[in-house]
Scaffold this active site. Structure first.
Site, PDB file in Angstrom:
ATOM      1  N   ASP A 103      11.722  -4.903  -3.783  1.00  0.00           N
ATOM      2  CA  ASP A 103      12.733  -4.219  -4.597  1.00  0.00           C
ATOM      3  C   ASP A 103      14.164  -4.658  -4.286  1.00  0.00           C
ATOM      4  O   ASP A 103      14.983  -4.820  -5.201  1.00  0.00           O
ATOM      5  CB  ASP A 103      12.584  -2.690  -4.502  1.00  0.00           C
ATOM      6  CG  ASP A 103      12.708  -2.164  -3.083  1.00  0.00           C
ATOM      7  OD1 ASP A 103      12.612  -2.968  -2.127  1.00  0.00           O
ATOM      8  OD2 ASP A 103      12.898  -0.946  -2.922  1.00  0.00           O
ATOM      9  N   THR A 125       5.522  -8.173  -2.063  1.00  0.00           N
ATOM     10  CA  THR A 125       5.707  -7.346  -0.867  1.00  0.00           C
ATOM     11  C   THR A 125       4.351  -6.775  -0.506  1.00  0.00           C
ATOM     12  O   THR A 125       3.575  -6.394  -1.406  1.00  0.00           O
ATOM     13  CB  THR A 125       6.704  -6.186  -1.086  1.00  0.00           C
ATOM     14  OG1 THR A 125       6.511  -5.204  -0.053  1.00  0.00           O
ATOM     15  CG2 THR A 125       6.551  -5.495  -2.441  1.00  0.00           C
ATOM     16  N   ASP A 127       3.887  -3.990   0.609  1.00  0.00           N
ATOM     17  CA  ASP A 127       3.937  -2.527   0.459  1.00  0.00           C
ATOM     18  C   ASP A 127       3.327  -2.009  -0.849  1.00  0.00           C
ATOM     19  O   ASP A 127       2.961  -0.840  -0.929  1.00  0.00           O
ATOM     20  CB  ASP A 127       5.386  -2.035   0.545  1.00  0.00           C
ATOM     21  CG  ASP A 127       6.028  -2.350   1.882  1.00  0.00           C
ATOM     22  OD1 ASP A 127       5.293  -2.626   2.841  1.00  0.00           O
ATOM     23  OD2 ASP A 127       7.271  -2.333   1.957  1.00  0.00           O
ATOM     24  N   ASP A 129       4.892  -1.119  -3.437  1.00  0.00           N
ATOM     25  CA  ASP A 129       5.688   0.092  -3.678  1.00  0.00           C
ATOM     26  C   ASP A 129       6.490   0.046  -4.974  1.00  0.00           C
ATOM     27  O   ASP A 129       7.437   0.815  -5.144  1.00  0.00           O
ATOM     28  CB  ASP A 129       6.637   0.326  -2.483  1.00  0.00           C
ATOM     29  CG  ASP A 129       7.556  -0.861  -2.221  1.00  0.00           C
ATOM     30  OD1 ASP A 129       7.363  -1.934  -2.831  1.00  0.00           O
ATOM     31  OD2 ASP A 129       8.474  -0.721  -1.392  1.00  0.00           O
ATOM     32  N   ARG A 171       6.604   1.233   4.468  1.00  0.00           N
ATOM     33  CA  ARG A 171       7.852   2.007   4.289  1.00  0.00           C
ATOM     34  C   ARG A 171       7.542   3.411   3.774  1.00  0.00           C
ATOM     35  O   ARG A 171       6.761   4.109   4.395  1.00  0.00           O
ATOM     36  CB  ARG A 171       8.791   1.309   3.307  1.00  0.00           C
ATOM     37  CG  ARG A 171       9.537   0.166   3.909  1.00  0.00           C
ATOM     38  CD  ARG A 171      10.545  -0.367   2.902  1.00  0.00           C
ATOM     39  NE  ARG A 171      10.902  -1.722   3.222  1.00  0.00           N
ATOM     40  CZ  ARG A 171      11.801  -2.054   4.133  1.00  0.00           C
ATOM     41  NH1 ARG A 171      12.436  -1.120   4.803  1.00  0.00           N
ATOM     42  NH2 ARG A 171      12.067  -3.322   4.387  1.00  0.00           N
TER      43      ARG A 171
END
Ligand code: F6P
Length: 319
Positions: A103, A125, A127, A129, A171
């Site tokens: 992001d 990533t 993640d 997310d 995260r």
């Protein structure tokens, strides 16, 4: 479009190299010159830019990390940093940029777009997310790594009759914990999105022991709770000897899975096609196995929906 550049930014993710390879080869196939930028946005600021050839990306599709290097650039956040980056692009005659990252990298790509540089971003990533895409490059590989670690921990957990807590990255997103916990058959999964009832956790562990269960695996997303405090509370209330393993950056490395190589290849290809068509300010995503484009701003504002159903399934299957 005659000349474009590519950079990787933020935390590295397995599959970034597959995406770099696809960008370089698609560009050359379309007679577009391609330049590599080293160390993310810092490389743009410092003019660390070099011409890439077909051979620059030979033998990298199966490698983790990123051959371009990566960084989280504080300087690029400043107006001065952005001006330096623009100057480097102008000096090298670069008209378009492909940014590969999470992001933060997408926000950087949006700034470049707003400054008039044609920019396309590719989500990478571990993640997972980002709300606008089903998957980000690197997530599946990280899951394999975590699932493998859980299997190994399960062996030693059973051997000693202990509980093992595994802390994973992500995260503020619980996807790594959720997916790997389900795949690894974890007894309990802690995610930032949903609370775990400690009384339930304790009674589940105790009834497991009574049934003769010798292992107990708890997966904790780094953003969900204090892992060592959880260990203390769990040990005190259950009387089960408990060990903590923080997997850390191990999750970021390793050879990318087939899924991440394919996702990187498809997105890298599409990014160049979009630049060639004069598009900008877009980020690529994947839904229902189709690669699609979205305005970077819309993509960033899309809320990430947590898959509660999957957590329920994991709970039910680990009674
Ligand atoms: O965003 C990827 C990620 O690995 C997160 O899961 C983690 O919290 C963070 O990066 C770690 O950052 P760094 O590599 O800078 O320590």
């Amino acid at each position: 479009m005659k000349r474009i550049a590519i950079l990787t930014s933020g935390g590295d993710a397995p599959g970034m190299n597959a995406a770099i390879r696809a960008v370089v080869r698609t560009a050359i196939y379309n007679n577009i010159e391609i330049y590599g930028v080293k160390m993310g946005y810092n490389g743009l600021i410092n003019g660390d830019i070099f011409k890439m050839e077909l051979s620059s990306v030979a033998d990298i599709i199966h490698r983790g990390g990123t051959i371009l290097g990566t960084a989280r650039s504080d300087e690029f956040m400043t107006d001065e940093g952005k001006q330096k980056a623009l100057e480097s692009l102008r000096k090298n005659g670069i008209e378009g940029v492909v940014v590969i990252g999470g992001d933060g990298s997408m926000r950087g790509a949006l700034s470049l777009h707003k400054l008039g540089v044609k920019t396309i971003s590719i989500p990478a990533t571990i993640d997972n997310d980002l709300g606008y895409t089903d998957y980000t490059i690197g997530f599946m590989t990280a899951l394999e790594t975590v699932a493998d670690a859980i299997s190994r921990l399960r062996d030693t957990s059973s051997a000693h009759g202990r509980a093992n807590i595994v802390e994973v990255m992500g995260r503020n997103c619980g996807d790594i914990a959720l997916y790997s916990g389900l795949a690894g058959g974890a007894e309990t999964i802690f995610v930032p999105e949903e609370l775990v009832n400690i009384d339930e956790l304790v009674s589940k562990a105790i009834s497991g022991i009574k049934r003769g269960k010798r292992h107990h695996i708890i997966v904790v997303a780094e953003g969900s709770t204090d892992t060592y405090r959880l260990r203390d509370v769990f040990e005190e209330r259950t009387g089960i000897e408990t060990r903590v393993t923080v997997l850390g950056h191990v999750q970021r490395g390793g050879t990318p899975t087939v899924f991440d190589r394919i996702l990187g290849s498809r997105m890298g290809y599409e990014a160049v096609v979009l630049l060639k068509d004069g598009e900008s300010g877009l980020s690529l995503g994947m839904k229902a196995n189709e690669i699609f484009k979205s305005d970077i701003e819309d993509a960033l504002s899309k809320e990430k929906i947590f898959n509660s159903k999957m957590l329920d399934i994991a709970r039910i299957l680990s009674i």
